[in-house]
Design a protein around this motif. Sequence first.
Motif, short mmCIF file in Angstrom:
data_model
loop_
_atom_site.label_atom_id
_atom_site.label_comp_id
_atom_site.label_asym_id
_atom_site.label_seq_id
_atom_site.Cartn_x
_atom_site.Cartn_y
_atom_site.Cartn_z
N PRO A 215 0.59 4.10 -18.64
CA PRO A 215 1.92 4.28 -19.21
C PRO A 215 3.06 4.10 -18.23
O PRO A 215 4.22 4.21 -18.60
N ARG A 216 2.79 3.80 -16.91
CA ARG A 216 3.85 3.61 -15.92
C ARG A 216 3.94 2.12 -15.59
O ARG A 216 3.54 1.69 -14.52
N ALA A 217 4.50 1.34 -16.50
CA ALA A 217 4.53 -0.11 -16.32
C ALA A 217 5.52 -0.55 -15.24
O ALA A 217 5.47 -1.68 -14.78
N THR A 218 6.44 0.35 -14.82
CA THR A 218 7.36 0.00 -13.74
C THR A 218 6.76 0.34 -12.37
O THR A 218 7.39 0.08 -11.34
N LEU A 219 5.57 0.90 -12.36
CA LEU A 219 4.87 1.18 -11.11
C LEU A 219 3.87 0.05 -10.87
O LEU A 219 2.91 -0.11 -11.63
N VAL A 220 4.10 -0.77 -9.83
CA VAL A 220 3.26 -1.94 -9.61
C VAL A 220 2.49 -1.78 -8.30
O VAL A 220 3.01 -1.22 -7.32
N ASP A 221 1.26 -2.27 -8.31
CA ASP A 221 0.42 -2.27 -7.11
C ASP A 221 0.32 -3.70 -6.57
O ASP A 221 0.01 -4.63 -7.31
N VAL A 222 0.60 -3.85 -5.28
CA VAL A 222 0.42 -5.12 -4.59
C VAL A 222 -0.89 -5.02 -3.81
O VAL A 222 -0.98 -4.28 -2.83
N LEU A 223 -1.90 -5.74 -4.28
CA LEU A 223 -3.20 -5.72 -3.62
C LEU A 223 -3.34 -6.91 -2.69
O LEU A 223 -2.80 -7.99 -2.96
N GLU A 224 -4.07 -6.71 -1.60
CA GLU A 224 -4.35 -7.78 -0.65
C GLU A 224 -5.86 -7.86 -0.45
O GLU A 224 -6.53 -6.84 -0.38
N MET A 225 -6.38 -9.09 -0.35
CA MET A 225 -7.80 -9.25 -0.12
C MET A 225 -8.08 -9.33 1.37
O MET A 225 -7.35 -10.01 2.12
N GLU A 226 -9.12 -8.64 1.82
CA GLU A 226 -9.53 -8.71 3.22
C GLU A 226 -9.87 -10.16 3.58
O GLU A 226 -10.42 -10.91 2.77
#
Length: 335
Positions: A215-226
């Motif tokens: 429900p927190r669509a304004t909270l974004v995760d930026v993932l990085e691949m090793e």
Amino acid sequence: FLCLSNSLEDVNSMRVITSNLSNRREGFPWRIHSCNGLICLDPYDDESTKFFMYNPSTNQSRFIQLPDSPENRHSIRDLSLAFDPLKPDHYKILCVWMRLPEIVLRFSLYSSETGVWKETDESYEFDFEWDEELDEDDNLSSMFNSIKVLFKYGAYLDDAMHWANADGDFLCFDLWSERFKPMPSPLIPHDQWRRNILYFGESGGHLHLIETYSPRATLVDVLEMESDYSKWYVKHRVDLDFLIAEYPLIVNEAFDPDEVERYQFRVPSFVADEKENKAKLVLSLPGKLISYDIITKKVVEHVEINPPGALYFGENLTLYDWIDAHQHLETLACV
């Protein structure tokens, strides 16, 4: 489509490139893929047997013959361009096509060094459940759309093409060995039925994936691949809720507060550079293109797109997804 300068500030030159590209498209829809300053355009034309290579820095272009292997034009599902600016003399193009009537995807590779297409030995069996309630044409249409979603806009890094998948495993095709190689796939949250991908691409020598969930669509995760392909990890967690006060058109009141669709923003690009301690989100909002510096928390407005409320079948026409944006780098490479 949207051309973005690596500096984000050079708006005028980006308008010139976009205009030149639009003129060359001659009003026809094209499938576009770019890589480190070069652009590959494939026309949606049943009669066409060629595609178009273009360098916007030099305005140089050429047509290249499509591979002979596919039985027909419709069986070609994607053309992905691989260009390393550190090796500017040559580039490669990976063609993903379907061998009918089997549901098997094949891969052909073009090298500008040899000017020849080569059908690789690699294949991918696409998992598709035939719907008995639909006729054959509708089933084929559904299957092609699913393949299009999986193989749309591959990300090039370290002589390999990578594809994100909202529903299943991510894929990596090594262009040197001409084989798939293992690639980790981020977990889908247990309370979600698929990934909500805002962005997938390469920046600063790393692959990045940006996701958001209700429900927190304004909270974004930026993932990085090793770099060793061992795992994905959360590089940045960004709360964009503060933007609503400044840009109220972000909120679409037609949707409930816990629905992702309520928040009208896209992430057409992400710019990272660990040496310079730089991490910027490029955000497409209704009527505006802005950037948000994750490190300094600074917001910069770059472009206005009017009218901000333009809709087509409920979709805001001024919003650009990551598959609509093409990062531009200056290069003198010949096409």
